[in-house]
Design an enzyme around this catalytic site. Sequence first.
Site, PDB file in Angstrom:
ATOM      1  N   SER A 100     -10.730   1.341   6.310  1.00  0.00           N
ATOM      2  CA  SER A 100     -10.024   1.255   5.059  1.00  0.00           C
ATOM      3  C   SER A 100      -9.576  -0.043   4.640  1.00  0.00           C
ATOM      4  O   SER A 100      -9.425  -0.467   3.701  1.00  0.00           O
ATOM      5  CB  SER A 100      -8.846   2.072   5.246  1.00  0.00           C
TER       6      SER A 100
ATOM      7  N   SER B 112      -9.415   2.916   2.355  1.00  0.00           N
ATOM      8  CA  SER B 112      -8.464   3.404   1.709  1.00  0.00           C
ATOM      9  C   SER B 112      -7.732   2.348   0.912  1.00  0.00           C
ATOM     10  O   SER B 112      -6.685   2.631  -0.036  1.00  0.00           O
ATOM     11  CB  SER B 112      -7.445   4.566   2.188  1.00  0.00           C
TER      12      SER B 112
ATOM     13  N   LYS C 276       0.704  -1.191   0.098  1.00  0.00           N
ATOM     14  CA  LYS C 276       0.017  -0.072  -0.181  1.00  0.00           C
ATOM     15  C   LYS C 276       0.865   1.111  -0.275  1.00  0.00           C
ATOM     16  O   LYS C 276       1.717   1.257   0.663  1.00  0.00           O
ATOM     17  CB  LYS C 276      -0.809   0.065   1.191  1.00  0.00           C
TER      18      LYS C 276
END
Length: 463
Positions: A184, A160, A85
């Site tokens: 997220s 996210s 990520k």
Amino acid sequence: MKERRLELVGQGARAQAARIAGGEVSPVELMRETLSRIDAVNGRVNAIVSLRDREALMGEARLMEAELRSSGPRGWLHGIPIAVKDLADVKGLPTSRGAPFLAARKAAADAPVVARLKAAGAIVIGKTNVPMFALGGHSTNPVFGVTRNPADTSRTAGGSSGGAAAALATGMVAVADGTDMMGSLRNPAAWCDVYGFRPTPGLIPREDAGLALAPRISTMGPMARGIEDLAALLETMSGGAFAGVADAPARPRVAWLGDWGGAYATEPGILHLAETALARMEALGWVVEAVAPPVPRDLLWDSWTDLRSFILALELGVHARDPDRRDALNAQVRWEVERGFAMTGDRVERAVALRGEWLAALETLFARFDALVLPSTQLWPFPAEWDWPREIAGQGMDTYHRWMEVVVPASLGGLPALGMPAGTGPGGLPGGVQLIGPAGSDARLLGMAEAYETTIGPRPIRL
């Protein structure tokens, strides 16, 4: 040949690793097929960004193959491609966090969690896309653009950890890391039909030690298409602090919180899909009981939004104070930082006190129940061109993140929460449920999830 390729990239990481260890598949073959899969689908979903040079990756796979022959595997991830990520540093790659003014900076060293993945044998191929500074639940930013949903590329993949979820769902990676402050991991897991686990904060060693004065409401966590991979990745990410899945209770008691007594607006079909997941649980012998909201919705929201803005202003205020960066910040970041800058000590103290009321209510709940269940989202994946939904089922959203309110109970309580697939709704769009346990119950929660997984089956790759 195409079927073999899809069969290989569609397997879980544990299965891929077993084939590598047994000599059936080489790290070189897996890397070749991974890059082929990225070529085939990433242009449609934009999940993986900052992809490393192909020849460098093939060279690293060849080194992994030679090492396997000479000294055996480094760990269970030996030769497994993974994308990190775009919040965590990977040596030699940019860590943009979705912000243009950070896009050119290349990390000088690996973040601790990345070092753990590499020590277990993973090959980092690139990054997964995020919203700017991971705010907003929709993975779009001015550096790399928008990540799209594999089930319908006109829709968002969530956020996210949207890039991670979309990469998993399409078979570009077999496992992925993510983070979860406000859903997220759970939101994109639901919308991409995979699993996302928010562990008890602190189980994965905290890297933002400078914010230790604030309650632990954010954490890193694993994503996967199955529980076996999810648990294995959690063990690696935690540095061994997580020692594996525990046996589930024989007849776990589960509290169904629904739409919080009508307080949470939900699109048609959301609650029905969650109730199909509850029916699977009951078929396993679980005792499911609908319960009234244990505290008012506003208590949670007021505490959450104030604590969140306070914490984010501490973390992101440096960018807002920089005249060369301020104008590049999006509306979500500016909203949080401006609220945080205006926060008084009394207001923060009140937010902490309200959180204390929720923690007390949780003690009462968990004295009766092994887990709580809520929908993972309040709506289906929305159009990818939106910044955020302005209403749900006719109810206006008064902030950029009110539409994600259903994830707040677990986050504010610092609880482990597993985003689990529940199936599909209108137009084949996926949805999910949150299985939430008391702090420290991670192993038991994943044990319950293993049983649930038998009722819904393996998650297929899409596109």
